[in-house]
Write a protein that holds these residues in place. Structure first.
Motif, mmCIF file in Angstrom:
data_model
loop_
_atom_site.group_PDB
_atom_site.id
_atom_site.type_symbol
_atom_site.label_atom_id
_atom_site.label_comp_id
_atom_site.label_asym_id
_atom_site.label_seq_id
_atom_site.Cartn_x
_atom_site.Cartn_y
_atom_site.Cartn_z
ATOM 1 N N ARG A 71 -21.901 4.130 -2.004
ATOM 2 C CA ARG A 71 -21.121 3.150 -1.481
ATOM 3 C C ARG A 71 -20.126 4.004 -0.620
ATOM 4 N N LEU A 72 -19.213 3.218 0.344
ATOM 5 C CA LEU A 72 -18.332 3.754 0.912
ATOM 6 C C LEU A 72 -17.060 4.047 0.001
ATOM 7 N N VAL A 73 -16.661 5.307 -0.348
ATOM 8 C CA VAL A 73 -15.253 5.324 -1.156
ATOM 9 C C VAL A 73 -14.174 5.804 -0.266
ATOM 10 N N SER A 74 -13.316 5.059 -0.428
ATOM 11 C CA SER A 74 -12.170 5.487 0.688
ATOM 12 C C SER A 74 -10.724 5.069 -0.007
ATOM 13 N N TYR A 75 -9.740 5.582 0.681
ATOM 14 C CA TYR A 75 -8.313 5.729 0.029
ATOM 15 C C TYR A 75 -7.632 4.435 1.065
ATOM 16 N N VAL A 76 -6.768 3.590 0.242
ATOM 17 C CA VAL A 76 -5.808 2.855 1.002
ATOM 18 C C VAL A 76 -4.415 3.192 0.469
ATOM 19 N N GLY A 77 -3.354 3.506 1.472
ATOM 20 C CA GLY A 77 -2.154 3.788 0.648
ATOM 21 C C GLY A 77 -1.353 4.361 1.868
ATOM 22 N N GLY A 94 13.689 6.788 2.661
ATOM 23 C CA GLY A 94 14.810 6.309 2.498
ATOM 24 C C GLY A 94 15.260 5.081 2.750
ATOM 25 N N SER A 95 14.346 4.563 3.630
ATOM 26 C CA SER A 95 14.943 3.248 4.112
ATOM 27 C C SER A 95 14.215 2.054 3.559
ATOM 28 N N PRO A 96 14.923 1.080 3.187
ATOM 29 C CA PRO A 96 14.227 -0.118 2.528
ATOM 30 C C PRO A 96 13.386 -0.990 3.560
ATOM 31 N N ALA A 97 13.752 -0.791 4.809
ATOM 32 C CA ALA A 97 12.909 -1.641 5.640
ATOM 33 C C ALA A 97 11.551 -0.987 5.944
ATOM 34 N N GLN A 98 11.652 0.721 6.175
ATOM 35 C CA GLN A 98 10.409 1.275 6.279
ATOM 36 C C GLN A 98 9.596 1.150 5.088
ATOM 37 N N HIS A 99 10.110 1.043 3.814
ATOM 38 C CA HIS A 99 9.351 1.071 2.635
ATOM 39 C C HIS A 99 8.476 -0.515 2.645
ATOM 40 N N SER A 100 9.151 -1.353 3.125
ATOM 41 C CA SER A 100 8.389 -2.911 3.205
ATOM 42 C C SER A 100 7.471 -2.627 4.154
ATOM 43 N N ALA A 101 7.820 -2.155 5.532
ATOM 44 C CA ALA A 101 6.776 -2.216 6.529
ATOM 45 C C ALA A 101 5.656 -1.399 6.020
ATOM 46 N N GLU A 102 5.739 -0.225 5.341
ATOM 47 C CA GLU A 102 4.464 0.708 4.803
ATOM 48 C C GLU A 102 3.854 -0.190 3.762
ATOM 49 N N GLU A 103 4.651 -0.852 2.841
ATOM 50 C CA GLU A 103 3.878 -1.736 1.982
ATOM 51 C C GLU A 103 3.251 -2.718 2.612
ATOM 52 N N LYS A 104 3.591 -3.527 3.429
ATOM 53 C CA LYS A 104 2.950 -4.517 4.206
ATOM 54 C C LYS A 104 1.593 -4.051 4.481
ATOM 55 N N ALA A 105 1.573 -2.925 5.545
ATOM 56 C CA ALA A 105 0.558 -2.176 6.099
ATOM 57 C C ALA A 105 -0.501 -1.865 5.054
ATOM 58 N N LEU A 106 -0.008 -1.303 3.858
ATOM 59 C CA LEU A 106 -1.143 -0.923 2.918
ATOM 60 C C LEU A 106 -1.899 -2.105 2.194
ATOM 61 N N LEU A 107 -1.161 -3.249 1.989
ATOM 62 C CA LEU A 107 -1.838 -4.520 1.330
ATOM 63 C C LEU A 107 -2.682 -4.977 2.252
ATOM 64 N N GLU A 108 -2.251 -4.913 3.682
ATOM 65 C CA GLU A 108 -3.345 -5.451 4.965
ATOM 66 C C GLU A 108 -4.547 -4.686 4.731
ATOM 67 N N ASP A 109 -4.456 -3.422 4.687
ATOM 68 C CA ASP A 109 -5.477 -2.401 4.750
ATOM 69 C C ASP A 109 -6.133 -2.802 3.476
ATOM 70 N N ALA A 110 -5.796 -2.838 2.549
ATOM 71 C CA ALA A 110 -6.611 -3.055 1.101
ATOM 72 C C ALA A 110 -7.416 -4.164 1.439
ATOM 73 N N ARG A 155 -8.478 -1.756 9.299
ATOM 74 C CA ARG A 155 -9.557 -0.970 8.545
ATOM 75 C C ARG A 155 -8.942 -0.095 7.736
ATOM 76 N N VAL A 156 -9.853 0.536 6.862
ATOM 77 C CA VAL A 156 -9.308 1.263 5.666
ATOM 78 C C VAL A 156 -9.035 2.770 6.287
ATOM 79 N N THR A 157 -8.105 3.213 5.655
ATOM 80 C CA THR A 157 -7.490 4.539 5.976
ATOM 81 C C THR A 157 -7.819 5.642 5.115
ATOM 82 N N SER A 158 -7.850 6.671 5.384
ATOM 83 C CA SER A 158 -7.947 7.971 4.588
ATOM 84 C C SER A 158 -6.827 8.837 4.760
ATOM 85 N N PRO A 159 -6.655 9.796 3.824
ATOM 86 C CA PRO A 159 -5.429 10.624 3.815
ATOM 87 C C PRO A 159 -5.808 11.707 5.026
ATOM 88 N N GLU A 160 -4.987 12.374 5.282
ATOM 89 C CA GLU A 160 -4.865 13.283 6.391
ATOM 90 C C GLU A 160 -6.215 14.368 6.385
#
Length: 980
Positions: free
Chosen positions: A928-934, A944-960, A967-972
């Protein structure tokens, strides 16, 4: 109903109510004649001696009382205390009034002129201290022949000023320098002076005691020389130059035995440890030699060596010794223990204190005389490592007292290569002890009789006053940091002096021969016998191959053992019947009469009680209360510590209620078994600690290791605060079982979760904990419901073995309505290592399985419902280590059409559990395809920014959830997801 008086405790002095057996004493009276104001006091005394009415009434009372206590009232004018107008000065009867200040100054500063350094050349006198010069006291050389009173000095009744000074110097400027200036307690100071001054601080050993001290010195020296020749180049961290440590420690053991001590528990660094093991703890010589030769065998598990072991100069040992404290016929038994220790030298200090506190508790040692702590330090480490001061600060705090420790500084006058002037700015390494107002004895290691005398005196002080006391043993290090090191590279002059200096054994033999106590032939015979014992031990080690001693499952550990190899056997029946759980909350109906808690807390607890009685909506704080309360009712003791744990950092616990009118405290869980504290239940302690992590974590680990019947929980104020205890975690928590066979069931509650609050306090460094996990050494869990936390805590105690438990505990989930549990889950359930998808999606419709841990599950579930997605299953991994492979596989494999397995977490890619989970998941699911989302990898734990935190969380939820074609993303290191 009338509640027992013991239910509440005043805010002032509540040690007894908080589980200690010693009430806090009131502050001792301060001795105003301290070194800092001695000159002013002397001036006031001169006025008083000439005319008492010329000083204020409080000073008249002080000086009159001082003279009466010291027996010198006859030397001073009598007067009625009054505020009358000053009269013309007259001469006091007897002696010059400056004599009193002279005596005080020798008590305060005489140690600066003491002969402490064994390497000081003969005739090279210490620098005179300016505050001891006669002119400071209105005296001159011509006064030396004047008859004076004793000035309050207890070793002098009458004679000339010269006689008095000679006796003062003999007492305070000989081979022991005594510091009492920091001791603020008058009773302690007077007792010490009474012990010291009449005999001029000189030892008074019988010939048999002198011969015994001599034999110990010969044993210590010959042991080191034998190892040096037999195992050339082997590290042993020799005691040579400090051999007097052996008679010092034996004197402590004897003194403790004479004064009701049943156990002496020691901690020390590696220098001299082998010698102490051999000649204080009686560890068999053949075992030590076998460790050098490599023929020692370790304990086994299933026929194989157990654990990784440790180097010989880190190991501990215990032995029950029969001692004859005063040379008579009344023998007594004392168990002497030396704790193992890593090379982080002072790390063992708080651990030792925790072990001792726990032992005193279960031995019912309320007077704190049965278990005596002895802590050995190196001079450089003692004043250089912050954990020393942290541990000293614990020594008088509620829930941490051990009744004082006998500290011994093995003062080699050098660190590795660093001289004292580069390692501290104070005259002595012990100057940190002034913070706790402890007496200090600086003693020359080349005077073993005085060393012996000081050791007995320090032990008697500790047993009488239950306070810390320090012995600064001035010695030297014959070789470098280890025997292969060349110290002359950096200390050429010091090591020239050492090369010319005869050892303490040689000097003492010469003394005893000159006194007629010993003759040359007898001294030689002692040495021959000891060398013979060493040679025989070497032969025995070759033949018998001794086994190393490992901790056994006896005493309070009886019935426990090592953990099963199969992690599935770590589970336990942790459910509790409904009646018991309701009995826990019933205590809130027994609130003490007249007790008025804060109205918001009254409402909170009423609500919590109702959720238990209704059987649903149980929040995190209530789940914890039920876990602790049920264990208490089963007879187990529970100890919870950390910064602000009584209330809880996030105001979720409130285990201690405060009366808003009186400040009285009520701790409900102390009384669930009945009207009286701890009646028909285990002992409950919850203690706000000082702002420290390293020392407190060490203490709690030690406490938990001493008695596995206790559930010990340490809670960080925020999860990242645990960084302050990283050395304890790395070298003790993670490795103690493998290195030394020491098991421990301590629980770490580490608040963890990303709520947009910035880089600090988001991450409890889950990845670091997981990086330390191996060989089933600990457990790491991220529970997402109160019931799961309930079962985790109970599982710690209900099993037949002990392992540290690390809980990534929540913050926002503490009050989240979705993160509640039912009573049935606690009655019938047990810990589930993996929680299935609560939505139970159709198996054949799932295209992706998302694995996650912790708070992110609730965000994923909410986003899935909003997106009306039905092709993604969300599975929670509640325990990350030991890795629940079979439970994860069972959940994933049921979704047979899911081609993707995604690990999702809210931490950056280089943090959290992904780096730990990735190789395991790819081994488990090769097809199976084993991948990371986050989040992407980040140098900072969080943005440090609440707005940036929220944007990142929204993106990771959509990816997951694969929303909007994302699409699923992977670490660097692995941008494109690929099947393994």
């Amino acid at each position: 109903m009338n509640h027992n008086e013991s239910a509440v405790a005043s805010e002032r002095g509540h040690e007894e109510a908080d589980g200690g057996s010693l009430p806090l004493s009131s502050a001792p009276p301060t001795d105003v004649a301290s070194g800092e104001n001695a000159e002013f006091v002397a001036q006031m005394f001169d006025q008083y001696a000439a005319d008492p009415s010329s000083v204020p009434a409080d000073w008249q009372a002080f000086f009159a009382g001082y003279a009466l206590a010291s027996g010198d009232a006859a030397d001073l004018p009598t007067t009625t205390i009054t505020q009358s107008t000053p009269q013309p000065a007259t001469t006091a009867t007897g002696s010059p009034v400056g004599v009193y200040d002279l005596v005080h100054s020798y008590r305060a500063f005489g140690h600066f002129e003491a002969h402490l350094d064994p390497l000081r050349a003969e005739g090279d006198e210490p620098e005179p201290h300016p505050l001891l010069a006669l002119h400071n006291f209105g005296l001159e050389d011509v006064d030396l022949s004047t008859h004076v009173g004793n000035g309050g000095f207890l070793g002098h009744t009458d004679g000339t000023l010269g006689d008095l000074i000679e006796k003062l110097r003999l007492t305070y400027c000989g081979t022991v320098g005594i510091e009492l200036s920091a001791v603020a307690d008058v009773e302690q100071r007077n007792w010490l002076q009474q012990q010291i001054e009449p005999g001029y601080a000189r030892p008074d050993l019988t010939p048999d005691q002198q011969k015994d001290v001599h034999r110990q010195l010969v044993q210590a020296e010959e042991f080191e020389q034998f190892l040096h020749k037999a195992f050339v180049g082997s590290k042993r961290f020799s005691l040579e130059g400090g051999e007097s440590l052996v008679p010092l420690l034996n004197a402590v053991v004897e003194g403790a035995g004479a004064l009701d001590g049943e156990q002496v528990i020691c901690s020390m660094a590696h220098r001299g440890r082998l010698n102490v093991l051999a000649h204080v703890l009686s560890k068999p010589l053949e075992t030590i030699i076998a460790e050098f030769a490599g023929t020692i065998t370790r304990g086994t598990k299933n026929g194989a060596d157990y654990g990784d072991g440790d180097v010989k100069y880190h190991l501990g040992y215990a032995k029950t010794r029969t001692v004859c404290p005063d040379g008579g016929e009344d023998d007594c038994e004392v168990k002497v223990s030396l704790l193992p220790n890593p090379s982080h030298l002072e790390l063992i200090n708080p651990i030792q204190q925790g072990i001792i506190r726990c032992k005193q508790q279960w031995m019912l040692d309320g007077d704190r005389t049965k278990v005596v702590p002895v802590c050995l330090h190196g001079d450089a480490a003692f004043c250089g490592q912050g954990i020393v001061f942290e541990t000293l600060n614990l020594s008088e705090l509620i829930g941490y007292r051990t009744g004082g420790t006998i500290h011994v500084i093995v003062n080699n006058q050098i660190g590795f290569t660093t001289p004292p002037k580069q390692g501290r700015f104070t005259p002595y390494p012990t100057d940190v002890a002034k913070a706790i107002q402890a007496p200090v004895f600086h003693v020359n290691g080349d005077d073993p009789e005085t060393v012996y005398r000081v050791a007995r005196l320090a032990t008697a002080f500790r047993q009488k006053f239950k306070q810390d006391v320090f012995i600064d043993l001035w010695c030297y290090r014959k070789y470098g940091h280890n025997e292969a090191d060349e110290p002359a590279f950096t200390q050429p002059l010091m090591y020239k002096a050492i090369a010319k200096h005869p050892g303490v054994r040689t000097l003492y033999e010469k003394q005893l021969v000159s006194e007629g106590v010993l003759d040359t032939e007898a001294a030689k015979q002692v040495a021959d016998d000891i060398v013979g014992e060493l040679k025989q031990a070497r032969e025995d080690a070759r033949v018998e191959k001794p086994r190393g001693k490992v901790p056994s499952f006896s005493g309070v550990w009886n019935g426990l053992g090592r953990s099963p190899d199969d992690y599935r056997e770590w589970q336990s029946d942790t459910g509790v019947d409904e009646d018991t759980l309701k009995k826990v909350v019933d205590v809130y109906d027994r609130q003490p009469d007249g007790f008025t808690p804060h109205r918001k807390l009254q409402k909170l607890h009423k609500s919590r009680v109702q959720t238990v009685r209704d059987g649903e909506g149980i929040d995190w704080g209530t789940g914890e209360m039920l876990a602790i309360g049920s264990l208490l009712l089963e007879g187990h003791s529970v100890r919870v510590t950390g910064q602000d744990v009584e209330r809880g950092t996030f105001s979720h616990r409130h285990a201690v209620l405060h009366d808003v009118e009186t400040g009285d405290r009520w701790k409900p869980l102390q009384f669930i078994g009945g009207g009286k504290r701890h009646q028909h239940q285990g002992r409950f302690e919850i203690i706000n600690t000082m702002l420290s992590e390293e020392a407190v974590v060490g203490f709690e680990w030690g406490f938990a290791s001493a008695d596995p019947r206790n559930l010990v929980i340490w809670e960080a104020q925020f999860g990242d605060f645990v960084n302050g205890a990283q050395a304890v975690i790395d070298q003790i928590v993670a490795a103690a079982e493998s290195k030394w066979g020491y098991m421990n069931g301590i629980v770490f509650n580490l608040p963890h979760g990303y709520e947009g609050q910035g880089p600090e306090h988001s991450n409890a460094y889950l990845e670091r904990w997981l990086g330390l996990c191996a060989e089933h050494n600990m457990q790491v869990a991220v529970p997402t419901t109160p019931a799961q936390y309930f079962h985790l805590l109970r599982r710690q105690i209900k099993r037949s073995f002990r392992k540290p438990l690390v809980v990534m505990s929540p913050k926002s989930l503490l009050r989240k309505p979705e993160a509640t549990s039912t009573l049935t889950e606690m009655v019938d359930g047990s810990l589930q290592l993996v929680l299935p998808d609560p939505e139970q999606p159709k198996v054949d419709g799932v295209r992706r399985v998302v694995l996650c841990s912790g708070k992110v599950f609730y965000a994923l579930d909410a986003a899935r419902k909003k997106a009306e997605s039905s092709d993604v299953a969300i599975v929670r991994v509640e325990q990350l280590y030991p890795w629940p492979e079979q439970e994860i596989a069972a959940q994933v494999e049921q979704y047979r059409k899911a081609g993707e397995v995604v690990w999702c977490h809210e931490e950056p890619a280089n943090r959290g559990a992904w780096s730990f989970a990735r190789p395991r998941l790819r081994d488990m699911f090769p097809d199976r395809l084993v991948s990371y989302v986050g989040r992407d990898a980040s140098a900072s734990p969080a943005v440090g920014s609440p707005a940036q935190h929220s944007a990142e969380e929204k993106a990771l939820l959509e990816d997951a959830l694969h929303v909007n074609g994302s699409r699923v993303t992977s670490p660097e290191s692995d941008k494109t997801p690929q099947p393994a």
